[in-house]
Design a protein around this motif. Structure first.
Motif, PDB file in Angstrom:
ATOM      1  N   GLN A   1       0.860  -1.176   0.000  1.00 19.93           N
ATOM      2  CA  GLN A   1       0.000   0.000   0.000  1.00 19.93           C
ATOM      3  C   GLN A   1       0.903   1.235   0.000  1.00 19.93           C
ATOM      4  N   ILE A   2       0.735   2.086  -1.018  1.00 25.76           N
ATOM      5  CA  ILE A   2       1.592   3.260  -1.164  1.00 25.76           C
ATOM      6  C   ILE A   2       0.696   4.489  -1.072  1.00 25.76           C
ATOM      7  N   PRO A   3       0.750   5.217   0.044  1.00 23.82           N
ATOM      8  CA  PRO A   3      -0.156   6.370   0.220  1.00 23.82           C
ATOM      9  C   PRO A   3      -0.024   7.409  -0.879  1.00 23.82           C
ATOM     10  N   ASP A   4       1.205   7.624  -1.361  1.00 19.85           N
ATOM     11  CA  ASP A   4       1.416   8.653  -2.374  1.00 19.85           C
ATOM     12  C   ASP A   4       2.408   8.131  -3.388  1.00 19.85           C
ATOM     13  N   ALA A   5       1.991   8.074  -4.647  1.00 23.22           N
ATOM     14  CA  ALA A   5       2.866   7.548  -5.701  1.00 23.22           C
ATOM     15  C   ALA A   5       4.130   8.389  -5.849  1.00 23.22           C
ATOM     16  N   LYS A   6       4.047   9.651  -5.443  1.00 22.55           N
ATOM     17  CA  LYS A   6       5.213  10.522  -5.590  1.00 22.55           C
ATOM     18  C   LYS A   6       6.328  10.130  -4.638  1.00 22.55           C
ATOM     19  N   ALA A   7       6.001   9.339  -3.626  1.00 28.16           N
ATOM     20  CA  ALA A   7       7.031   8.888  -2.699  1.00 28.16           C
ATOM     21  C   ALA A   7       7.888   7.784  -3.303  1.00 28.16           C
ATOM     22  N   ALA A   8       7.415   7.192  -4.392  1.00 25.20           N
ATOM     23  CA  ALA A   8       8.178   6.113  -5.033  1.00 25.20           C
ATOM     24  C   ALA A   8       9.343   6.707  -5.818  1.00 25.20           C
ATOM     25  N   PRO A   9      10.515   6.038  -5.783  1.00 24.72           N
ATOM     26  CA  PRO A   9      11.680   6.546  -6.526  1.00 24.72           C
ATOM     27  C   PRO A   9      11.496   6.369  -8.022  1.00 24.72           C
ATOM     28  N   GLN A  10      12.331   7.008  -8.762  1.00 23.46           N
ATOM     29  CA  GLN A  10      12.295   6.905 -10.214  1.00 23.46           C
ATOM     30  C   GLN A  10      12.494   5.455 -10.627  1.00 23.46           C
ATOM     31  N   ASP A  11      11.783   5.061 -11.626  1.00 22.89           N
ATOM     32  CA  ASP A  11      11.851   3.710 -12.187  1.00 22.89           C
ATOM     33  C   ASP A  11      11.353   2.625 -11.228  1.00 22.89           C
ATOM     34  N   PHE A  12      10.783   3.027 -10.070  1.00 21.18           N
ATOM     35  CA  PHE A  12      10.306   1.998  -9.141  1.00 21.18           C
ATOM     36  C   PHE A  12       9.252   1.111  -9.798  1.00 21.18           C
ATOM     37  N   PHE A  13       8.264   1.743 -10.427  1.00 25.22           N
ATOM     38  CA  PHE A  13       7.176   0.960 -11.011  1.00 25.22           C
ATOM     39  C   PHE A  13       7.631   0.236 -12.274  1.00 25.22           C
ATOM     40  N   ASN A  14       8.664   0.746 -12.923  1.00 25.92           N
ATOM     41  CA  ASN A  14       9.247   0.002 -14.059  1.00 25.92           C
ATOM     42  C   ASN A  14       9.795  -1.326 -13.587  1.00 25.92           C
ATOM     43  N   GLU A  15      10.416  -1.311 -12.400  1.00 27.39           N
ATOM     44  CA  GLU A  15      11.011  -2.528 -11.867  1.00 27.39           C
ATOM     45  C   GLU A  15       9.954  -3.575 -11.518  1.00 27.39           C
ATOM     46  N   LEU A  16       8.727  -3.126 -11.336  1.00 22.08           N
ATOM     47  CA  LEU A  16       7.669  -4.059 -10.947  1.00 22.08           C
ATOM     48  C   LEU A  16       7.086  -4.830 -12.123  1.00 22.08           C
ATOM     49  N   GLN A  17       7.553  -4.532 -13.327  1.00 22.73           N
ATOM     50  CA  GLN A  17       7.008  -5.226 -14.494  1.00 22.73           C
ATOM     51  C   GLN A  17       7.321  -6.715 -14.459  1.00 22.73           C
ATOM     52  N   LYS A  18       8.367  -7.085 -13.700  1.00 17.94           N
ATOM     53  CA  LYS A  18       8.770  -8.494 -13.628  1.00 17.94           C
ATOM     54  C   LYS A  18       7.834  -9.312 -12.742  1.00 17.94           C
ATOM     55  N   LEU A  19       6.991  -8.653 -11.953  1.00 12.34           N
ATOM     56  CA  LEU A  19       6.131  -9.362 -11.011  1.00 12.34           C
ATOM     57  C   LEU A  19       5.129 -10.254 -11.732  1.00 12.34           C
ATOM     58  N   LYS A  20       4.942 -11.439 -11.172  1.00 14.98           N
ATOM     59  CA  LYS A  20       3.926 -12.337 -11.698  1.00 14.98           C
ATOM     60  C   LYS A  20       2.590 -12.148 -10.978  1.00 14.98           C
ATOM     61  N   ARG A  21       2.688 -11.808  -9.724  1.00 16.40           N
ATOM     62  CA  ARG A  21       1.465 -11.551  -8.945  1.00 16.40           C
ATOM     63  C   ARG A  21       1.677 -10.263  -8.163  1.00 16.40           C
ATOM     64  N   TYR A  22       0.642  -9.451  -8.113  1.00 14.83           N
ATOM     65  CA  TYR A  22       0.756  -8.239  -7.318  1.00 14.83           C
ATOM     66  C   TYR A  22      -0.625  -7.740  -6.905  1.00 14.83           C
ATOM     67  N   LYS A  23      -0.615  -7.044  -5.786  1.00 13.05           N
ATOM     68  CA  LYS A  23      -1.791  -6.319  -5.304  1.00 13.05           C
ATOM     69  C   LYS A  23      -1.256  -5.004  -4.770  1.00 13.05           C
ATOM     70  N   ILE A  24      -1.416  -3.952  -5.556  1.00 11.85           N
ATOM     71  CA  ILE A  24      -0.817  -2.657  -5.250  1.00 11.85           C
ATOM     72  C   ILE A  24      -1.925  -1.614  -5.123  1.00 11.85           C
ATOM     73  N   PHE A  25      -1.983  -0.998  -3.957  1.00  8.15           N
ATOM     74  CA  PHE A  25      -2.943   0.076  -3.714  1.00  8.15           C
ATOM     75  C   PHE A  25      -2.160   1.377  -3.619  1.00  8.15           C
ATOM     76  N   ILE A  26      -2.517   2.345  -4.447  1.00  5.30           N
ATOM     77  CA  ILE A  26      -1.864   3.651  -4.415  1.00  5.30           C
ATOM     78  C   ILE A  26      -2.907   4.694  -4.021  1.00  5.30           C
ATOM     79  N   GLY A  27      -2.688   5.334  -2.862  1.00  2.41           N
ATOM     80  CA  GLY A  27      -3.659   6.296  -2.333  1.00  2.41           C
ATOM     81  C   GLY A  27      -4.093   5.899  -0.943  1.00  2.41           C
ATOM     82  N   VAL A  28      -4.295   6.875  -0.074  1.00  6.34           N
ATOM     83  CA  VAL A  28      -4.580   6.568   1.333  1.00  6.34           C
ATOM     84  C   VAL A  28      -5.994   6.060   1.547  1.00  6.34           C
TER      85      VAL A  28
END
Length: 1945
Positions: free
Chosen positions: A521-548
């Protein structure tokens, strides 16, 4: 299945031996019921031998989608119970599988029996007695073994072989099948194990099955044991067998994900490198085991598995022999551990919630690889060396344990691979885990950790880390995540990590090259570093909530492998590129807060990007116009939800030259034909503003893309005008659930276009062939589901449930239309011959204003054969549900439940023919309807002497309530039978007899109106009103009626409440267990009345009562009962006491012995209670387990303590749970220095108690308590209870999310308000009192937070000027909305000017009630600046739902309403009370009146400047053509005459209005069709009450002249008061007439009581006119007439009319000395039997004629029993002339005498006259010009005067305006022994009080006023006004104390 359909059977049981197939049977029942939609919800849970109540409760809640976060078991049960009751619509079936002993359903939270008719229960057990005796199952069925032939067929099916080719194999197989003993489980497991095996294997299997076993467990037969063992041994591979044995060890409801963590840790899954591969391998194994019938699917959810009991027994036995397993489950009690030798061999230990007295110091198990311990025991701790001798452990699971710190020996577990510490209290010290270097799996799920220490980073082999739902986790140490280089799966959802503030960052995940699964759970997407979400492309399973705002799911769910929930607080353009890539891979996509986003999925620009979407949910897009930018297909989309998209135009821009491309934008449809959803099953549209969902011209071919749609819900689409055409509707062949809610412009659901020839007139059209549920709610313009255009009958073949709510324009389900469709014609019948429902079971119809009938015959054949439930409420024009028709037209034989309520035009409920055919009816509720009979009379042809029998064989629940006009059950001769009735509620049933004793009348004839019940053999629950209780007290009913009653509820009746509760009547209830007393005006509990009428304490015992609930007993003062009442003797077995809404109690007031057996005590909303009870009393609560105190807003302490009270030890030995909620004044549990012990206390909740500073001052012990709950999911602990309470107070947690706040001058809350640290978002009630310095409460910004505020009360704040004030920096804020505010009360605020100050609009859409009292400077609710000319309600207030308005003592207010009030405000006003508003000249502006169509009560009191009720019309533009008829409180001008109609007004009070002249100053008429009571009093300028409207000369507009002073208060027509019942005209001293004009029979036709008093100018009640009344004057309902103190009244009517009063029973005439006759015309009063002077005191000799007795009494002029006489100048001559007052018989009872205006007498009384006044207490002599002496006693000596005892009880003497009075008494002496008050005013010639001197005034000496001749021994007050001719008052100072008042002397 038939038993489950039977509404009389609420509980069904199935029993049989283990393995016989009980579970399989109920699973199949569940499947079939879900397909058939027989129940709204079907829930199946397994109970087992050791039931876990909480788990059972949670599983049911989860199945219902209910999330229960409260920790309290009672609250959790209550929440579940409430939800199950809500499911009553279609009912709910709860399947409780595998019950071993009686289960307490109430503890679980399952309503059963009469408590909830819709909750059915299906049970399975091995023991019939458990079902019948323990659970009380209504029906039970035995499931036996299979017969040989059945067993063989089943065996063949499971083995998959017919055995027809090989005879030897066939014969062997038959023998093997026989060895399975007909048990399905054994057959299935053996058959699957031998499937496709050779003959030799079959023979070996048969040999093993024949081999006797001696070691098999006693719970299972040898045959079954052998069969299952054979199946287990035939498992291929040791790993598979070990996995199965582990599954068996864990048993039911283990989560597969947990099993994976165990099997990985134990190394049972070989040949896999990753967790994902291991998961796949495990699922494959489990599939194999399920195919072998050794594993079962879970009853809980798809994420779990189960094992059959028999399989478990065998597997456990095998594991114990082979693997040395030690296992205990819940309810197992372990006194001692196994011996040392056994423990050394032990390989696995599994302890699932057993009872363990203690753990060994060391676990001496060197071979142990698996240790699992689940525990709820807070006292259980692990010794520090516990694992010292168990160093080979590979898997360790410690769940729900509490640790101060982990045992140090855990560091020795160097082989540990899996560690699970889920739901544990770990504190902050988990660094030791970092030493477990072999750890691969670490789960801390839902533990209380607050940070993850750096030592966790040492676990370099870790593959899985689970910290999900660790709500307190905020920080991860730097470098921890990046160090876990082999991590594959990371679960962090539901934590409180603020990534931008944490030491660890999301960038640390970059180092995790093996990561394949992420939940975060990521309250604010802006808190994520550069390319963070690019790195997640390798995930096979995910449950990602962005926003409080996204809430993490409470339950694990793996329905979708890739879920993304995204709050777009900024535009799509700012979205991270990596997130955009994730969007394209997501299966489950949620988008919210799309600010500035016009195209929601603008990043998914390619068709392959959406090809994998299965669930799409988009909400809160204020700027969104389209969902996608091109016309793509969604090949896998199964669910689509679009919420709150107000600007949405269409799903995608519609390009090209298609049919819709040229349409205006507002005519575009949401979906075009070019977008395809081939697999869409669920569609939910909410709050979008499209006018069409699909275009009407969409072809059926194009629309077929939606054919798989099963659920369609459209809600809040207020612009929607069209849904779909008939041809489109035909495509929805799979639709099962259809809901349309709040679509206000929708007129019809289906548009009936031209229909093909084959479906034209004469054909039956079928729609929605699979539709099960239809709900139409709040559709303001809906006239019908569809029209009957070109059709004969429309059929809904599978529809089972229909709900239609709030559709005020509905003409019928199928409405009739013309060919053009522009008009509709209707009989206002819901169901007619145009619609057929062969499967319909439930109909709910509510708030349908136009409907007059539900069913009209004839109906199509087979229309409602399965109807089970009818619910009809709030249909104001409904006359019939079924109207009488030809016999056998209606057939509703399957009806089980009927509820009818608040249908104000209903004539009856059933035709007799239908009522006699309700064999299945189980529940009947009729409430608040004006029916005169329940069942209507049989049609013609039935002999009037024929006795009709109504037999309700299955009726178990009957409620008859609020039927005030009901005369009988059936208007003919009848009998009733109620053999199954268990619960009865009967209250306010008019004249209908409920209970009775006999059917034979005095002449031996059958009573034509027999009682409803003579006997009720199975009645157990009874709810009665106070009238019935009185009849029980009087012994009017046979005592045998009540012997079986277990529950009794007593309720007050319409204000006629039980005034004294004589508990002795309960003796008739031999088996009573629960007593509820509700809303009764009881002053004393537990008193009895003896034969002599004396009250005393009840002396007997009511030993059966176990629960008492006392609700709404406002007359109980101070305590529940008197101190001498021995409650412990009266109620020795009382276990539960609930006290609710008893506002005047100070405490319970019990003694120490009152509650010796009480286990549960609940006190709720007792606002006056200061403390619960004294310390002495609570010492008697030795058995108390639970104490709940909620919303007692005056409570300062729980245990009351006096200042000088001795200290004592108070031990609550069994106390487990304490709940203190919303106690805003609570300071402590006890302020005394007592010692408190709570040895069993486990749960404490303290919520919204902001002033709770300490728990107690004395010693406190609670050894088991480990936390204090202070909010939802919030806990705190500081080592002990008192420290925790103090710390919570210091942290001000009582104010966090506070719901009830009190602000006072020196309270802590005031300090916090000044700090602005109070969070008002959850505030519901605010009290502000005695704040001497506060000038306003809220700024605008603070007020905007008050979104939950319900009630605000402000009182005694002398400096308060405003409630809300706009501050200088708040210029941009122009509106304050308080969306939930219901009530405002402002009291005694001397400086208050307005509620809201500043240039802002105040919106209160829910405001229901305003009360303003004693705020003299208040002039407005909202104002821009100070200004007294501002109306109280101006254009700055919006109150659309204001219902009640009371304003009193607002002296500055000049006007209540603006001339043009805010649009849509005040239309709901029903009560208006205005009092003591001295500057108001009128009440209602002319333009306001038309809004008051719902006004029911109008009271205007003590407003000294009010001249008219309705102000002048200032709107010249008012046009009478705007309204064609008067149907509401509006006015129209008919030839310049304004007409006011108040259609709902029931009560009008006009009191003390000295300047009131008329209702409205211009020509007008008024009509009051609903007015019941009218009172006009102290309106001195009103001369005529009502006058018939006459045709004045026509005038126009403003030129219309004001009416002269002779105008009546009301100009009326002959139908002005058609329903007036009471008329009171009081002290209107200038009123000359009550009615002027011709009084027709339509006037006052319902008047029952008329009271006219103190109207000194009234000559006659009804003025005679020249109009000839052909039929005379008839007042048909008048029962009581009272005429009092009308000094010049000469007659009731002086005209020669015939007066007919057929119902007059009582007439009281007093002080009407001029009344010589009643009327000059004929008079008829057949029911009158005498004339009364006061109520109950008859006068004169009654000869049957009122005129005769009045003339007789006029001659005598004084009534024989006269007590009070007022003599004026008009009649006093006759009194004195006839010397009537000297007649002892006339004056002997006189107590008050007033003489006024007697100008020709020089003295008033002679000595002989005075002898008659033996009872006179008050004498008043006034305005007699020539009076010189009041009393003449010349010649009598002092002794003679004393012996005569004249005026010896006189107490008050008043002398006023007597210009020639020289003395009071002409005599020698006068004594006033009891006189207390003497007043002398304006008697200028008075010289002395008593004098014997003769001659004129000059001869009377006047040294003093009172000399020795006058005696006043009791005088207390002397008042002298105006100078008298005397020098001193007293000759001798009186001995008694006298207060003297002088004025103008």
């Amino acid at each position: 299945m038939e038993s489950l359909k039977d509404s009389t059977v609420s509980m069904v049981g199935v029993y049989g031996m283990p393995g016989v197939g009980k579970t399989s049977l109920v699973k199949e029942v569940e499947r079939q019921l879900q397909e058939a939609k027989l129940f709204n919800s079907v829930v199946r849970v397994t109970v087992s031998q050791t039931p876990d109540i909480q788990k059972i409760r949670d599983q049911i809640a989860e199945s219902l989608g209910l999330r229960i976060e409260e920790k309290s078991t009672v609250v959790r049960a209550s929440r579940l119970r409430e939800r199950l009751i809500q499911e009553k619509n279609q009912g709910v079936l709860i399947i409780l599988d595998d019950i071993w002993e009686k289960l307490d359903l109430d503890e679980v939270g399952i309503p059963c029996g009469s408590q909830h008719k819709g909750c059915n229960i299906l049970l399975t057990s091995r023991n019939k007695n458990v079902l019948s005796n323990g659970m009380g199952a209504t029906k039970t069925f035995q499931l036996g073994d299979l017969e040989d032939e059945e067993a063989w067929e089943f065996f063949k099916k499971m083995s998959g072989d017919s055995f027809e080719i090989d005879n030897e194999l066939r014969s062997t197989a038959i023998e093997v099948a026989k060895r399975c003993a007909g048990l399905p489980l054994a057959i299935a497991t053996v058959a699957r194990a031998l499937q496709k095996q050779s003959l030799s294997v079959w023979k070996e299997a048969l040999r093993q099955l024949r081999r006797p076993y001696s070691e098999n467990p006693s719970e299972i037969s040898a045959e079954v044991y052998s069969a299952i063992e054979l199946s287990i041994n035939h498992l291929r591979g040791e790993d598979l067998k070990q996995v199965f044995l582990l599954c068996s060890l864990l048993r039911r409801d283990t989560i597969i994900e947990d099993l994976l963590r165990y099997t990985i840790g134990l190394g049972l899954i070989k040949g896999v490198d990753t967790l994902e591969e291991g998961r796949d391998a495990l699922l494959t194994m489990m599939s194999t085991l399920k195919a072998s019938c050794l594993l079962l699917d879970s009853n809980t959810n798809d994420e779990c598995f189960d094992v059959h009991d028999l399989t478990y027994i065998v597997a456990k036995s095998m594991a114990s022999k082979d693997s040395h397993v030690f296992s205990l489950k819940k309810d197992d009690v372990m006194m001692d551990w196994p011996n040392e030798e056994s423990m050394k061999k032990c390989n696995k230990i599994c302890l699932q919630y057993p009872t363990i007295n203690s753990l060994p110091d060391q676990l001496n198990c060197p071979q142990l690889s698996f240790f699992l311990l689940f525990s709820n025991d807070l006292s259980l701790t692990l010794p520090d060396d516990f694992f010292k001798e168990a160093t080979n452990l590979k898997v360790l699971d410690l769940t729900r344990m509490q640790f101060s710190s982990l045992p140090s020996s855990i560091r020795l577990l160097t082989s540990l691979s899996t560690l699970c510490l889920d739901h544990c209290k770990l504190g902050d010290n988990i660094t030791i885990i970092g030493e477990l270097k072999s750890l691969e799996i670490l789960s801390l799920m839902e533990s209380d950790i607050r940070f993850l220490p750096k030592e966790i980073g040492q676990l370099v082999k870790l593959k899985l880390l689970d910290v999900s739902r660790c709500a307190k986790l905020k920080t991860i140490s730097d470098g921890v995540l990046s160090s876990l280089s082999r991590l594959e799966e990371l679960y962090m959802g539901g934590t409180s990590i603020q990534w931008e503030e944490s030491s660890a960052t999301l960038a640390d995940l970059h180092a995790l090259s093996h990561l394949s699964t992420l939940e975060v759970q990521i309250p604010d997407a802006k808190a994520a570093p550069q390319d963070f979400f690019n790195e997640l492309q390798k995930l096979k399973r995910y449950k990602i909530f962005i926003g409080v705002e996204w809430a993490w799911e409470w339950f694990r769910s793996y329905q979708y492998s890739r879920t993304l929930k995204l709050r777009l607080n900024s535009g799509m353009d700012d979205l991270d590129l990596g997130i955009k890539k994730l969007l394209k891979r997501t299966e489950d996509l949620h988008l919210g807060e799309l600010k500035g986003v016009k195209i929601a999925l603008q990043e998914l620009t390619e068709e392959e990007s959406i090809s994998h979407l299965k669930n799409l949910h988009i909400q809160n897009g204020l700027d969104t116009e389209y969902i996608i930018n091109d016309e793509y297909d969604f090949p896998q989309l199964q669910s689509l939800t679009l919420h709150d998209l107000p600007k949405l135009i269409s799903f995608c821009p519609q390009h090209g030259t298609g049919a819709t491309s040229s349409l205006p934008q507002d005519e575009l449809s949401l979906f075009s034909e070019k977008i395809s959803f081939p697999y869409l099953e669920n569609l939910w549209l909410k709050s979008i503003n499209v006018t069409r969902v699909w275009h009407n011209q969409l072809s059926s071919t194009s629309f077929s893309t939606y054919e798989k749609l099963t659920t369609l819900k459209i809600e809040g689409c207020v612009s929607l005008k069209h849904l779909f055409s008939f041809s489109m509707a035909k495509c929805l062949v799979h639709l099962t659930d259809f809901k349309i809610i709040r679509c206000y412009f929708l007129r019809e659901i289906i548009f009936m276009e031209e229909i093909e020839e084959e479906t034209q007139t004469g054909m039956t059209l079928s729609l929605f062939p699979r539709l099960k549920s239809l709900k139409l709610t709040d559709l303001q313009h809906l006239i019908g589901f569809c029209s009957d255009y070109q059709t004969q009958v429309i059929q809904f073949s599978t529809l089972k449930s229909m709900e239609i709510f709030k559709c005020p324009e509905l003409e019928g389900f199928i409405y009739r239309s013309s060919m053009e469709g522009n008009q509709c014609f209707s009989n206002h019948v819901l169901f007619d011959n145009k619609v057929s429902f062969p499967s319909l079971e439930i109909v709910w119809a509510r708030h349908l204003e136009k409907l007059k009938m539900i069913w009209e015959n004839p109906l199509p054949p087979n229309s409602f054969p399965k109807l089970r439930e009818i619910d009809i409420y709030d249909l104001p024009n409904l006359k019939y549900i079924w109207k009488n028709g030809p016999k056998d037209i209606f057939s509703f034989k399957n009806l089980r439940e009927i509820s009818v309520g608040n249908c104000k035009s209903l004539k009856n409920v059933f035709p007799a023919s239908l009522a006699r055919d309700l064999a299945q009816l189980s529940s009947l509720i009729i409430a608040g309807c004006p029916v005169e009979e329940i069942v209507s009379k049989e049609e013609e042809g039935l002999d009037s002497e024929t006795i009709v029998t109504f037999q309700f064989d299955q009726l178990s629940y009957l409620s008859l309530w609020g039927l005030s006009q009901c005369k009988c059950f059936y208007p003919g001769r009848y009998t009733t039978k109620w053999p199954m009735l268990k619960e009865l509620r009967a209250s306010e049933c008019g004249e209908m007899k409920i209970f009775g004793t006999q059917l034979i009348t005095h002449n031996q004839q059958l009573d034509s109106q027999p009682p409803l019940f003579l006997a009720i053999p199975k009645l157990q629950r009874l709810d009665l009103d106070s009238e019935s209780i009185s009849m029980i007290n009087d012994g009017q009913f046979p005592s045998s009626l009540f012997h079986q009653i277990k529950y009794l509820r007593v309720q007050g009746k319409n204000g006629k409440s039980v005034n004294d509760f004589q508990i002795s009547f309960l003796e008739r209830f031999y088996n009573l267990e629960e007593l509820c007393i509700f809303d009764c005006e009881i002053k004393e509990l537990f008193y009895t009345e003896g034969d002599t009428g004396n009250k005393g304490t009840y002396a007997r015992t009511l030993s059966t009562i176990r629960k008492i609930q006392l609700t709404g007993l406002g007359n109980l003062k101070h305590y529940l009962w008197k101190q001498d009442v021995q409650v412990d003797r009266i109620l020795p077995n009382l276990e539960t006491l609930e006290v609710l809404h008893c506002q005047n109690l100070l405490s319970l007031g019990s003694s120490s012995a009152s509650f010796q057996n009480l286990t549960t005590l609940k006190v709720w909303n007792c606002s006056g209670m200061k403390y619960l009870d004294t310390c002495l009393a609570v010492q008697g609560l030795s058995q108390l387990k639970q104490l709940i105190i909620v919303e007692c807003t005056s409570m300062k302490e729980i245990v009351g303590s006096g200042e000088d009270e001795a200290t004592c030890d108070i031990i609550f030995s069994r106390f487990k749970s304490l709940k203190l909620v919303i106690l805003p004044r609570l300071k402590s549990f006890c302020s005394g220095n007592h010692t408190f012990g709570f040895p069993c206390l486990e749960q404490v909740m303290v919520s919204a108690c902001p002033d709770l500073e300490i728990f107690c001052k004395g010693v406190l012990s609670a050894p088991l308590l480990r936390s204090v709950e202070y909010g939802e999911g919030k806990e705190h602990w500081s080592g002990d209870l008192d420290s925790t309470v103090q710390q919570l107070h210091s942290k001000k947690v009582g104010y966090q999310g506070i719901t009830y706040l009190i602000l006072s001058e020196f309270s802590k809350s005031m300090e916090i308000r000044k700090e602005k640290s109070v969070d008002f978002k959850n505030l519901r009630v605010l009290e502000v009192e005695d704040c001497n310095s506060l000038k306003y409460i809220f700024s605008v910004s603070m007020a905007l937070e008050l979104v939950q505020l319900l009630d605000i009360r402000v009182k005694r704040c002398p400096m308060m000027e405003y409630i809300i004030k706009k501050e200088a920096e708040e210029t941009a804020m122009d509106t304050v909305c308080l969306p939930n505010l219901v009530k405002i009360r402002l009291e005694s605020c001397s400086e208050l000017k307005s509620f809201c100050m500043g240039n802002i609009t105040l919106q209160c859409p829910s405001l229901y009630k305003i009360e303003v009292d004693d705020c003299p400077k208040m002039y407005a609710m909202a104002c821009t600046r100070d200004g007294e000319n501002t109306p109280f309600f101006n254009d700055k207030v919006v109150f659309p739902n204001l219902n009640s308005l009371t304003i009193e003592g607002i002296g500055k207010c000049r006007k209540i309403w603006h001339d043009k009030p805010t649009l849509n405000s005040f239309n709901e006003l029903t009560i208006l009370c205005v009092k003591d508003c001295e500057r108001l000249s009128n009440i209602l502006p002319f333009s306001m009146v038309k809004r008051l169509e719902k006004l029911e009560t109008l009271a205007i009191v003590e407003c000294k400047s009010v001249e008219e009720i309705i102000g002048p019309d200032d709107d010249d533009g008012f046009n009478s053509s705007e309204s064609q008829e008067v149907t509401s409180a509006q006015m129209i001008e008919l030839k310049s005459i304004t007409k006011f109609v108040f259609p709902k007004m029931r009560e009008l009070n006009l009191r003390v209005l000295p300047k009131l002249k008329g209702f409205y100053s211009k020509l007008h008429t008024t009509e009051w069709p609903s007015l019941k009571k009218l009172e006009v009093s102290d309106c001195r300028k009103v001369e005529n009450l009502a006058g018939e409207y006459i045709n004045f000369e026509e005038t126009q507009g403003e030129s219309q002249p004001l009416i002269s002073v002779q105008q009546p208060l009301f100009w009326v027509t002959e139908e002005a008061f058609p329903n007036l019942e009471e008329l009171h005209v009081i002290r209107n001293r200038n009123m000359k007439e009550i009615w002027h004009g011709a009084l027709t029979n339509l006037c006052f036709s319902q008047l029952t009581r008329m009271c006219v008093t103190d109207c000194h100018m009234l000559k006659e009640i009804i003025a005679s006119t020249t109009d000839e009344l052909m039929n005379g004057i008839v007042l048909p309902q008048l029962k009581s007439l009272e005429l009092v103190s009308l000094p010049i009244l000469s007659s009731f009517c002086s005209g020669k009319y015939t007066l007919v009063f057929p119902s007059l029973e009582e007439i009281i005439i007093r002080w009407c000395p001029k009344m010589e006759f009643f009327t000059k015309g004929k008079l008829s009063t057949p029911m009158l039997h005498g004339l009364q002077s006061t109520k109950g005191k008859y006068v004169g000799h009654w000869e049957g004629d009122l005129n005769v007795i009045l003339q007789q009494l006029f001659i005598e002029k004084v009534f024989p029993s006269l007590e009070d006489l007022e003599l004026s100048s008009i009649n006093i001559q006759r009194v004195w002339k006839h010397k009537l007052l000297s007649t002892h018989s006339y004056a002997k009872n006189l107590t008050r005498l007033t003489i006024e205006g007697r100008h020709n007498l020089n003295f008033m009384f002679s000595s002989s006259m005075m002898k008659s006044f033996v009872q006179l207490k008050m004498l008043k002599v006034e305005n007699c010009e020539n009076l010189e002496n009041v009393i003449s006693a010349k010649g009598l000596t002092k002794e003679e005067m004393m012996n005569q005892k004249t005026f010896h009880i006189l107490q008050f003497l008043f002398l006023k305006d007597l210009p020639k009075l020289t003395r009071f008494c002409h005599g020698n002496y006068f004594e006033f022994p009891l006189l207390t008050s003497l007043s002398i005013e304006t008697c200028p010639t008075l010289k002395t009080f008593i004098s014997a001197a003769e001659g004129n005034n000059s001869e009377i000496a006047s040294p003093t006023l009172f000399d020795e001749k006058a005696a006043f021994p009791c005088l207390e007050e002397l008042s002298i006004i105006g100078l008298g001719n005397w020098r001193t008052i007293w000759q001798k100072k009186p001995t008694n104390c006298v207060r003297i008042h002088f004025a103008n002397n």
